[in-house]
Design a protein around this motif. Structure first.
Motif, short mmCIF file in Angstrom:
data_model
loop_
_atom_site.label_atom_id
_atom_site.label_comp_id
_atom_site.label_asym_id
_atom_site.label_seq_id
_atom_site.Cartn_x
_atom_site.Cartn_y
_atom_site.Cartn_z
N VAL A 23 0.87 -1.18 0.00
CA VAL A 23 0.00 0.00 0.00
C VAL A 23 0.90 1.23 0.00
CG1 VAL A 23 -1.90 1.22 1.12
CG2 VAL A 23 -1.69 -1.26 1.39
N VAL A 24 0.76 2.06 -1.03
CA VAL A 24 1.56 3.29 -1.09
C VAL A 24 0.63 4.47 -0.85
CG1 VAL A 24 3.03 4.77 -2.49
CG2 VAL A 24 3.26 2.28 -2.66
N THR A 25 0.87 5.15 0.26
CA THR A 25 0.08 6.32 0.65
C THR A 25 0.79 7.59 0.20
OG1 THR A 25 -0.84 5.18 2.57
CG2 THR A 25 -0.89 7.58 2.60
N ARG A 26 0.05 8.48 -0.46
CA ARG A 26 0.65 9.70 -0.98
C ARG A 26 0.01 10.93 -0.34
NH1 ARG A 26 -0.04 12.39 -7.01
NH2 ARG A 26 1.57 14.01 -6.80
N TYR A 27 0.88 11.77 0.21
CA TYR A 27 0.47 13.10 0.67
C TYR A 27 0.96 14.10 -0.37
CZ TYR A 27 -0.74 11.26 5.32
OH TYR A 27 -1.32 10.59 6.35
N PHE A 28 0.03 14.70 -1.10
CA PHE A 28 0.38 15.60 -2.21
C PHE A 28 1.16 16.82 -1.73
CE2 PHE A 28 -1.05 18.92 -5.37
CZ PHE A 28 -0.25 18.46 -6.40
N GLY A 29 2.26 17.10 -2.42
CA GLY A 29 3.12 18.21 -2.00
C GLY A 29 2.99 19.46 -2.84
N GLY A 30 2.03 19.47 -3.78
CA GLY A 30 1.79 20.70 -4.54
C GLY A 30 2.35 20.69 -5.94
N ILE A 31 3.17 19.69 -6.26
CA ILE A 31 3.75 19.60 -7.60
C ILE A 31 3.20 18.37 -8.31
CG2 ILE A 31 5.87 19.36 -8.96
CD1 ILE A 31 7.37 20.70 -6.66
N LYS A 32 2.52 18.57 -9.44
CA LYS A 32 1.98 17.44 -10.19
C LYS A 32 3.11 16.65 -10.85
CE LYS A 32 -2.61 19.34 -11.07
NZ LYS A 32 -3.65 19.66 -12.08
N LEU A 33 2.99 15.33 -10.84
CA LEU A 33 4.05 14.47 -11.38
C LEU A 33 3.80 14.05 -12.82
CD1 LEU A 33 4.67 12.14 -8.29
CD2 LEU A 33 5.83 14.25 -8.89
N GLY A 34 2.56 14.15 -13.27
CA GLY A 34 2.25 13.68 -14.63
C GLY A 34 2.14 12.16 -14.65
N THR A 35 1.61 11.63 -15.74
CA THR A 35 1.39 10.18 -15.84
C THR A 35 2.67 9.38 -15.65
OG1 THR A 35 -0.48 10.51 -17.33
CG2 THR A 35 0.54 8.34 -17.33
N GLY A 36 3.69 9.74 -16.41
CA GLY A 36 4.96 9.01 -16.30
C GLY A 36 5.58 9.15 -14.93
N GLY A 37 5.48 10.33 -14.36
CA GLY A 37 6.05 10.57 -13.04
C GLY A 37 5.36 9.77 -11.96
N LEU A 38 4.03 9.65 -12.08
CA LEU A 38 3.28 8.85 -11.11
C LEU A 38 3.65 7.37 -11.21
CD1 LEU A 38 -0.26 10.49 -11.41
CD2 LEU A 38 1.24 10.56 -9.41
N ILE A 39 3.73 6.87 -12.43
CA ILE A 39 4.10 5.46 -12.63
C ILE A 39 5.47 5.18 -12.03
CG2 ILE A 39 4.72 3.74 -14.38
CD1 ILE A 39 2.55 4.98 -16.18
#
Length: 210
Positions: A95-111
């Motif tokens: 389980v990977v929990t993400r707390y958004f830091g304000g910078i979008k990662l984009g599709t490739g970045g998220l993968i």
């Protein structure tokens, strides 16, 4: 029965472009246990933006599930599951929990972020092979027992139990497919002057280099 899984349960944290990622890895024995764990993580981190998950259950990896938990489709759960598959792991949930830091990662970045978190966690935790081994009890004279460590070293085996009376009874465990060959090697080592018999079996966890 033989399969690979993580050595232990653990939580690994990473920061990627100001977003905080927590990778929770847990050994499980059923899909329900995995789902209960996912629910527990979501409850503990209810303020997080996402808690994406992937699981593989069964000694033959029969059950596979994944969830993007609100992230764009295909950017989290499947990449996480793919990492588990490539490592040939089972009976675990990530389980990977993400707390958004304000910078979008984009599709490739998220993968890359979600798959990378799982891969880094596995590398940190380590992998074991869980398998069943057959027991062999060896009856030895005391003079024979003096050379027994040499046999064990040559076969890369260890004594599990030892009883001392008028003779020595030593129990070793080997992979089922190697038990016949091990007995033959024992007979050759002691010129046929040794007594052996089966002594049950046990489940062992053998650390693997990953």
């Amino acid at each position: 029965m033989a399969y690979k899984t993580i050595t232990q349960d653990k939580i690994i944290e990473e920061t990627i472009k100001k977003s905080r990622f927590l990778c929770h890895m847990k050994r499980v024995s059923s899909e329900q246990e995995a789902r209960d764990y996912i629910a527990q993580i979501k409850k503990e981190h209810h303020k997080a933006n996402h808690s994406c998950s992937a699981m593989i259950i069964g000694d033959k990896s029969e059950i596979k599930r994944s969830s993007d938990d609100g992230e764009p489709s295909g950017t989290a759960g499947i990449p996480m599951l793919t990492v588990l598959e490539k490592q040939e792991l089972t009976n675990l949930v990530a389980v990977v929990t993400r707390y958004f830091g304000g910078i979008k990662l984009g599709t490739g970045g998220l993968i890359r972020a979600y798959s990378g978190c799982v891969a880094h966690a596995i590398a940190d935790i380590g992998i074991v092979e869980v398998k069943r081994q057959d027991g062999i009890q060896v009856e030895l004279t005391y003079s024979q027992y003096q050379s027994f460590p040499n046999f064990l070293t040559s076969q890369r085996l260890q004594e599990a139990e030892t009883e001392f009376s008028d003779r020595v009874l030593s129990t070793i465990f080997v992979d089922p497919e190697k038990s016949t060959a091990c007995i033959e090697d024992l007979n050759e080592f002691y010129n046929g002057k040794v007594t052996t018999k089966k002594a049950g079996n046990q489940i062992v966890e053998v650390p693997m280099n990953n």
